[in-house]
Design a protein around this motif. Sequence first.
Motif, PDB file in Angstrom:
ATOM      1  N   PHE A  84      86.120  19.004  24.242  1.00  0.00           N
ATOM      2  CA  PHE A  84      86.693  19.485  25.488  1.00  0.00           C
ATOM      3  C   PHE A  84      87.630  20.664  25.248  1.00  0.00           C
ATOM      4  O   PHE A  84      88.342  20.718  24.225  1.00  0.00           O
ATOM      5  N   LEU A  85      87.640  21.591  26.206  1.00  0.00           N
ATOM      6  CA  LEU A  85      88.540  22.735  26.198  1.00  0.00           C
ATOM      7  C   LEU A  85      89.397  22.659  27.461  1.00  0.00           C
ATOM      8  O   LEU A  85      88.874  22.398  28.538  1.00  0.00           O
ATOM      9  N   THR A  86      90.694  22.891  27.316  1.00  0.00           N
ATOM     10  CA  THR A  86      91.559  22.838  28.495  1.00  0.00           C
ATOM     11  C   THR A  86      92.871  23.560  28.231  1.00  0.00           C
ATOM     12  O   THR A  86      93.261  23.760  27.080  1.00  0.00           O
ATOM     13  N   SER A  87      93.533  23.934  29.291  1.00  0.00           N
ATOM     14  CA  SER A  87      94.848  24.575  29.183  1.00  0.00           C
ATOM     15  C   SER A  87      95.971  23.559  29.288  1.00  0.00           C
ATOM     16  O   SER A  87      97.141  23.900  29.133  1.00  0.00           O
ATOM     17  N   SER A  88      95.617  22.293  29.569  1.00  0.00           N
ATOM     18  CA  SER A  88      96.628  21.256  29.772  1.00  0.00           C
ATOM     19  C   SER A  88      96.252  19.991  29.012  1.00  0.00           C
ATOM     20  O   SER A  88      95.075  19.612  28.975  1.00  0.00           O
ATOM     21  N   PRO A  89      97.248  19.315  28.419  1.00  0.00           N
ATOM     22  CA  PRO A  89      96.959  18.079  27.673  1.00  0.00           C
ATOM     23  C   PRO A  89      96.833  16.842  28.545  1.00  0.00           C
ATOM     24  O   PRO A  89      96.608  15.752  28.038  1.00  0.00           O
ATOM     25  N   GLU A  90      96.944  16.974  29.872  1.00  0.00           N
ATOM     26  CA  GLU A  90      97.009  15.794  30.743  1.00  0.00           C
ATOM     27  C   GLU A  90      95.718  14.982  30.778  1.00  0.00           C
ATOM     28  O   GLU A  90      95.718  13.820  31.170  1.00  0.00           O
ATOM     29  N   PHE A  91      94.593  15.596  30.378  1.00  0.00           N
ATOM     30  CA  PHE A  91      93.311  14.880  30.445  1.00  0.00           C
ATOM     31  C   PHE A  91      92.926  14.235  29.118  1.00  0.00           C
ATOM     32  O   PHE A  91      91.827  13.704  28.984  1.00  0.00           O
ATOM     33  N   ALA A  92      93.808  14.295  28.127  1.00  0.00           N
ATOM     34  CA  ALA A  92      93.451  13.824  26.785  1.00  0.00           C
ATOM     35  C   ALA A  92      92.975  12.377  26.772  1.00  0.00           C
ATOM     36  O   ALA A  92      91.971  12.043  26.143  1.00  0.00           O
ATOM     37  N   LEU A  93      93.686  11.497  27.478  1.00  0.00           N
ATOM     38  CA  LEU A  93      93.332  10.082  27.465  1.00  0.00           C
ATOM     39  C   LEU A  93      91.952   9.833  28.053  1.00  0.00           C
ATOM     40  O   LEU A  93      91.138   9.086  27.502  1.00  0.00           O
TER      41      LEU A  93
END
Length: 238
Positions: A84-93
């Motif tokens: 996964f690629l993202t600008s925010s760590p909020e979706f890690a779980l």
Amino acid sequence: MLKIALCDDETLYLETTEKLLREWSRTASIPMELDCFDHGDALLTKHRISRYDIIFLDIVMPLLSGMDTAKELRLLDKSVKIIFLTSSPEFALSSYSVRALDYLIKPLSYHKIQQVLEECIALLYKEPDSLTLKTPGGYRKIYLHDIEYLEAQNKRVLFYLSNSECLEVLQPLHTFERELPDSKGFFKCHRSYLVNLKNVQHFSSVELSTKSGRQIPIARGYGKPFQDTYFALMFQDQ
């Protein structure tokens, strides 16, 4: 040759990540076929036709999100490596629910791309667990992930494979129970059946369906143990 897909709706990040991947391919001297997409639907359509080894997937995209795309991918393919690629760590779980290999925060660095690709390659080229069978036609090596289930018929066992092939072995079922235990993803759901849990599509308390559509009974009293073992394995794989 590695088949890699990159999906990101932001043109800047799409182009930057593409350059990093191509730089890695040149530096590592590993041939790569790279396809780029700006939405999940196009990626899913292409993956159905020609499976990718590795998919870099932006999480936040319009219409079909990266997480929803990953869920669809997992229905098609249990083994493709998703990063996964993202600008925010909020979706890690939530990334664990689709067994993502990694979760990279933008902007990406060459070092991070290199690390995750080296990990992918190590997993892709690891020899899968296998079993050598003595069949009437001679010895045959099969990979465990290709087995859907074993069926006992008197003093022989039938191996049903995911490609619809059926192999006959003149041995009783109990000789394979030791080689195919719960720890390897197999479960004896009935006195005549030993099932590969990773190839189960649906199940109830009395019956299961394999991915190829075959129906197998679950013996009385085995419904709860089967369910517990199945979900323990799925959680372990995440």
